[in-house]
Design a protein around this motif. Structure first.
Motif, PDB file in Angstrom:
ATOM      1  N   HIS A   1       0.766  -1.193  -0.087  1.00 26.79           N
ATOM      2  CA  HIS A   1      -0.005  -0.260  -0.032  1.00 26.79           C
ATOM      3  C   HIS A   1       0.797   1.239  -0.127  1.00 26.79           C
ATOM      4  O   HIS A   1       0.488   2.377  -0.604  1.00 26.79           O
TER       5      HIS A   1
ATOM      6  N   CYS B   1     -10.563   1.739  -2.643  1.00 24.55           N
ATOM      7  CA  CYS B   1      -9.564   2.072  -1.528  1.00 24.55           C
ATOM      8  C   CYS B   1     -10.135   3.171  -0.708  1.00 24.55           C
ATOM      9  O   CYS B   1      -9.842   4.235  -1.230  1.00 24.55           O
TER      10      CYS B   1
ATOM     11  N   HIS C   1      -7.240   1.640  -8.169  1.00 26.02           N
ATOM     12  CA  HIS C   1      -7.041   1.549  -6.756  1.00 26.02           C
ATOM     13  C   HIS C   1      -8.211   2.401  -5.929  1.00 26.02           C
ATOM     14  O   HIS C   1      -8.644   1.864  -4.794  1.00 26.02           O
TER      15      HIS C   1
ATOM     16  N   PHE D   1       0.946   3.012  -3.207  1.00 20.04           N
ATOM     17  CA  PHE D   1      -0.063   3.845  -3.647  1.00 20.04           C
ATOM     18  C   PHE D   1      -0.131   5.155  -2.920  1.00 20.04           C
ATOM     19  O   PHE D   1      -0.611   6.175  -3.352  1.00 20.04           O
TER      20      PHE D   1
ATOM     21  N   CYS E   1      -7.163   5.819   0.576  1.00 14.91           N
ATOM     22  CA  CYS E   1      -6.630   6.507  -0.434  1.00 14.91           C
ATOM     23  C   CYS E   1      -7.582   7.660  -0.870  1.00 14.91           C
ATOM     24  O   CYS E   1      -7.437   8.883  -1.309  1.00 14.91           O
TER      25      CYS E   1
HETATM   26 ZN   LIG Z   1      -5.224   2.885  -1.047  1.00 16.18          ZN
END
Ligand SMILES: [Zn+2]
Length: 246
Positions: A10, A40, A36, A13, A43
């Motif tokens: 992770h 997620c 992603h 990202f 994020c």
């Molecule tokens: Zn993420």
């Protein structure tokens, strides 16, 4: 273990999030990151925060431009009274936007000062580190001087490679100040260094080797009433360590 793997994966990202907000991702990275983002929530939240920060910074910049433009127009107006009527009404910067600009500028000044301080500390650390590394190498490979120990507690070694010399001495008094002197073959002092040993009573340091260096002395200066006594430009008091160049 699985958690660790996910955390490591992770981090990639998290690194992309900043570039994403600043528009710095290429096509394929952009696709990967957007895919992603769909799955997620972390994020998505991070991108939201970063966007808000970027937006605030853009506002500060815009306000600053507006204040400057207003000042330019104001100056021009004062310069030419005749043209006064032709000028558009200058947008008056509000007190709030002035404070935003001032805050932004102070923030930037603070950041750069902090950077400057960090940079200075890093440079000093790097220099100290280089000195230690070089001292270590020289201690392994250098030519050893013949040591004559005058004081039972003090033990040391001096090594050189023709350009530098390293001094490693143990058993010094951490509460004392000492003078280190290198004399050349005519007896003139070619190098002096005043120091307090480390808490362990140690001196470990690399110096440039003076031309025609012949011997090294470390002296515990004569007590002059100061505590601790300060070393002088010539050795005084007891010589606690001495080494001669072979
Ligand atoms: Zn993420």
């Amino acid at each position: 273990m699985a958690r660790m793997d996910r955390a490591d994966g992770h981090r990639y990202f998290e690194g992309l999030a900043v570039a994403h907000v600043l528009g710095g991702l290429d096509d394929s990275e952009g696709r990967v990151f957007r895919a992603h983002l769909l799955e997620c929530a972390d994020c998505r939240a991070r991108v939201g925060e970063l966007r808000a920060i970027a937006h605030d910074l853009a506002d500060v910049e815009r306000d600053e431009h507006r204040v400057r433009a207003a000042q330019v127009i104001e100056t021009k107006r004062r310069e030419s009274d005749d043209a006064e009527d032709d000028l558009e009404e200058a947008p008056t910067p509000t007190r709030a936007s002035r404070f935003t600009v001032l805050g932004g500028l102070l923030f930037l000044v603070g950041l750069s000062l902090w950077n400057f301080t960090l940079h200075g500390e890093m440079t000093q650390l790097e220099a100290d580190n280089r000195n230690l590394v070089n001292a270590g190498v020289l201690r392994e490979t250098g030519t050893e001087w013949r040591s004559a120990i005058s004081d039972g507690d003090v033990q040391g070694v001096v090594k050189e490679d023709g350009e530098d010399f390293v001094v490693a001495v143990d058993g010094l008094d951490p509460a004392q100040r000492y003078g280190l002197y290198v004399k050349d073959d005519s007896g003139t002092i070619a190098h002096r260094f005043y120091f307090g040993p480390s808490e362990e009573g140690r001196l470990y340091r690399l110096f440039p080797l003076p031309e025609n260096a012949d011997r090294l002395l470390i002296s515990d200066p004569e007590d002059t009433g100061d505590t601790p006594a300060e070393p002088d430009s010539e050795p005084s008091g007891d010589t606690v360590f001495e080494a001669r160049r072979p």
